[in-house]
Design a protein around this motif. Sequence first.
Motif, PDB file in Angstrom:
ATOM      1  N   HIS A 116       0.801  -1.213   0.000  1.00  0.00           N
ATOM      2  CA  HIS A 116       0.000   0.000   0.000  1.00  0.00           C
ATOM      3  C   HIS A 116       0.839   1.271   0.000  1.00  0.00           C
ATOM      4  O   HIS A 116       0.451   2.271  -0.615  1.00  0.00           O
ATOM      5  CB  HIS A 116      -0.994   0.014   1.169  1.00  0.00           C
ATOM      6  N   TYR A 148     -12.196  -1.538   9.309  1.00  0.00           N
ATOM      7  CA  TYR A 148     -11.118  -0.632   9.712  1.00  0.00           C
ATOM      8  C   TYR A 148     -10.055  -0.539   8.623  1.00  0.00           C
ATOM      9  O   TYR A 148      -9.428   0.509   8.441  1.00  0.00           O
ATOM     10  CB  TYR A 148     -10.490  -1.089  11.039  1.00  0.00           C
ATOM     11  N   LYS A 149      -9.863  -1.647   7.870  1.00  0.00           N
ATOM     12  CA  LYS A 149      -8.849  -1.634   6.823  1.00  0.00           C
ATOM     13  C   LYS A 149      -9.310  -0.797   5.634  1.00  0.00           C
ATOM     14  O   LYS A 149      -8.522  -0.050   5.042  1.00  0.00           O
ATOM     15  CB  LYS A 149      -8.514  -3.052   6.378  1.00  0.00           C
ATOM     16  N   LYS A 152      -8.735   2.747   6.688  1.00  0.00           N
ATOM     17  CA  LYS A 152      -7.304   3.067   6.699  1.00  0.00           C
ATOM     18  C   LYS A 152      -6.781   3.281   5.276  1.00  0.00           C
ATOM     19  O   LYS A 152      -6.059   4.257   4.996  1.00  0.00           O
ATOM     20  CB  LYS A 152      -6.533   1.951   7.386  1.00  0.00           C
ATOM     21  N   ASN A 155      -8.324   6.548   3.678  1.00  0.00           N
ATOM     22  CA  ASN A 155      -7.707   7.753   4.243  1.00  0.00           C
ATOM     23  C   ASN A 155      -6.310   7.979   3.688  1.00  0.00           C
ATOM     24  O   ASN A 155      -5.933   9.104   3.337  1.00  0.00           O
ATOM     25  CB  ASN A 155      -7.654   7.655   5.772  1.00  0.00           C
ATOM     26  N   ALA A 156      -5.530   6.915   3.608  1.00  0.00           N
ATOM     27  CA  ALA A 156      -4.159   7.040   3.112  1.00  0.00           C
ATOM     28  C   ALA A 156      -4.138   7.486   1.650  1.00  0.00           C
ATOM     29  O   ALA A 156      -3.291   8.300   1.251  1.00  0.00           O
ATOM     30  CB  ALA A 156      -3.425   5.712   3.282  1.00  0.00           C
ATOM     31  N   GLN A 195     -16.066   7.523   9.067  1.00  0.00           N
ATOM     32  CA  GLN A 195     -14.726   8.110   9.002  1.00  0.00           C
ATOM     33  C   GLN A 195     -14.422   8.819   7.679  1.00  0.00           C
ATOM     34  O   GLN A 195     -13.579   9.708   7.643  1.00  0.00           O
ATOM     35  CB  GLN A 195     -13.672   7.012   9.222  1.00  0.00           C
TER      36      GLN A 195
END
Length: 253
Positions: A116, A148-149, A152, A155-156, A195
Motif C-alpha cells: 500500500h 477498519y482496513k 485506513k 484515508n491514506a 470516518q
Amino acid sequence: MNYHLNDLPERVYKPRNNGLTMVMDKGLSCRQAEDFIEVAGPHSDIIKLGWATSFVTPKLEEKLQIYREANLPVYFGGTLFEAFIVRNQFDDYRRILDQYKMEHCEVSDGSITIEHDIKCEYIRKLSEQVTVISEVGSKDVQKIFAPYKWIKLMNAEIEAGSWKVIAEARESGNVGIYRDSGEVRQGLVDEILTQIPQETIIWEAPQKAQQVWFIKLLGANVNLGNIAPADMIPLETLRLGLRSDTFDHFINL
C-alpha cells in the motif's frame, strides 16, 4: 427537464463535486458514444473506459475527442494501470496518459498485489500529472477486508492525492462492498461512512437494487459508479424519485 414537477429532490448542477455518476464504457463505438451523449450526456459526469478496453478499442483517439467535445471527462480503467505496473512499465503508462491527453487516471490494485505504501507513492506521482481516482477493494471474492482496513486504505489514498476513492464492486456488482449475491454489506458501508466523507467516495453500483439502496441511504446526490450507458436515464429517475423504487422516499403520499 421537459416540464415542471413540485417537490423533487434538488440535484447538484454540473460541473459538480458530489452527486456524480461515473459511466462504464465497455466498448461503445464512436457512433454509440455520440448517441449516448445525445440521450444521457446531461446526466453523466465522468466516463471510464472499462478495465483495459482502451488497448483494443478501434478509433480510440476519435472516441476520446467525442467525449471531450461533450465536456465529459474520460479515463482508462484501473486494470490498465495494473497491467503496466506488473510489467514494470510505470513510465510507459505515464507517457500513454500524455499521449492521449488524459486529465484523469485510476490507480487500483484489484487484480494484483501492490504494497500500500507503494500504491500511495504511485498516487502521489500521478497526482502531479493528472487528477487521480483510486480504487479500494479486491476483485477476488475470497478477499474480504475488515471495515477498519477499508477506512485506513481510503484515508491514506486521499492523503496521497486521490480526488475520489472508489469502493470496489466490479462491473458485475458482486465483490468488495457487496456479497456474491449482490447484497450490500451494510455494516461495512456504515462503518466507512463514520470516518470517510460520503462526497469523497464513488460507490460502484451497477445493479438497480444497489443504486436504490445508496440513494435511500445518502440521497439523490450520492456518487455512483460503474453505471451502464443504457441505465443512465433510469438512474436519474431513481435519483429524482420518479420510479417506483424511490417514489415514496422523496414525497409524502
